[in-house]
Each structure stands twice: as structure tokens, then as C-alpha cells.
Design a protein around this motif. Structure first.
Motif, short mmCIF file in Angstrom:
data_model
loop_
_atom_site.label_atom_id
_atom_site.label_comp_id
_atom_site.label_asym_id
_atom_site.label_seq_id
_atom_site.Cartn_x
_atom_site.Cartn_y
_atom_site.Cartn_z
N MET A 206 5.37 10.63 -4.76
CA MET A 206 6.24 9.55 -5.19
C MET A 206 6.84 8.79 -4.01
O MET A 206 7.07 7.60 -4.11
CB MET A 206 7.38 10.10 -6.04
CG MET A 206 7.05 10.22 -7.50
SD MET A 206 6.27 8.79 -8.16
CE MET A 206 7.12 8.60 -9.64
N THR A 207 7.08 9.50 -2.93
CA THR A 207 7.68 8.80 -1.79
C THR A 207 6.66 7.87 -1.12
O THR A 207 7.05 6.94 -0.44
CB THR A 207 8.21 9.80 -0.75
OG1 THR A 207 7.14 10.63 -0.31
CG2 THR A 207 9.32 10.65 -1.35
N GLY A 208 5.38 8.15 -1.34
CA GLY A 208 4.36 7.27 -0.80
C GLY A 208 4.41 5.88 -1.42
O GLY A 208 4.09 4.88 -0.77
N LEU A 209 4.82 5.82 -2.70
CA LEU A 209 4.94 4.53 -3.37
C LEU A 209 6.03 3.67 -2.74
O LEU A 209 5.96 2.44 -2.78
CB LEU A 209 5.22 4.72 -4.85
CG LEU A 209 4.05 5.23 -5.69
CD1 LEU A 209 4.49 5.44 -7.13
CD2 LEU A 209 2.90 4.27 -5.62
N LEU A 210 7.04 4.31 -2.17
CA LEU A 210 8.11 3.55 -1.53
C LEU A 210 7.59 2.79 -0.31
O LEU A 210 8.18 1.79 0.10
CB LEU A 210 9.25 4.48 -1.11
CG LEU A 210 10.03 5.14 -2.24
CD1 LEU A 210 11.05 6.11 -1.71
CD2 LEU A 210 10.70 4.07 -3.09
N TYR A 211 6.51 3.26 0.28
CA TYR A 211 5.91 2.57 1.42
C TYR A 211 4.79 1.63 0.97
O TYR A 211 4.63 0.54 1.52
CB TYR A 211 5.35 3.58 2.42
CG TYR A 211 6.40 4.46 3.02
CD1 TYR A 211 7.37 3.95 3.87
CD2 TYR A 211 6.44 5.82 2.72
CE1 TYR A 211 8.34 4.75 4.42
CE2 TYR A 211 7.41 6.64 3.27
CZ TYR A 211 8.36 6.10 4.12
OH TYR A 211 9.32 6.89 4.65
#
Length: 50
Positions: free
Chosen positions: A1-6
Motif C-alpha cells: 500500500m505504501t508503494g501506491l503513495l509513490y
């Protein structure tokens, strides 16, 4: 999910960059003469110019 923030901001930036390049090409006249290149290839340039 944190990959989507990038990935989402990077994708939006690249999409905006592509849109800006397309708008620039429209304003600079890249699509003004769509038939010219097709007819230019048929012209006979084999004869030497005087």
C-alpha cells in the motif's frame, strides 16, 4: 500500500508531462500539413538540379 503513495504522484506527473508535450506540439504546428509528407515521397528528385 505504501508503494501506491509513490506510484500515483509519479503517474500523474508523467501524464501531465505527456499532456504538456502534446499541447506544445499542437501549438508549434506539428499537425498542420498531414498530406505534405505523403506527396513529397512521390516527387522525383533523381534529376540533378542545374
Amino acid at each position: 500500500m505504501t508503494g501506491l503513495l509513490y506510484l500515483i504522484p509519479v503517474a500523474l506527473f508523467l501524464g501531465g508531462l505527456g499532456l504538456a508535450a502534446f499541447i506544445w506540439s499542437l501549438k508549434s504546428g506539428q499537425y498542420d500539413d498531414l498530406e505534405g509528407a505523403a506527396w513529397r515521397i512521390l516527387q522525383d528528385d533523381d534529376q540533378p538540379k542545374p
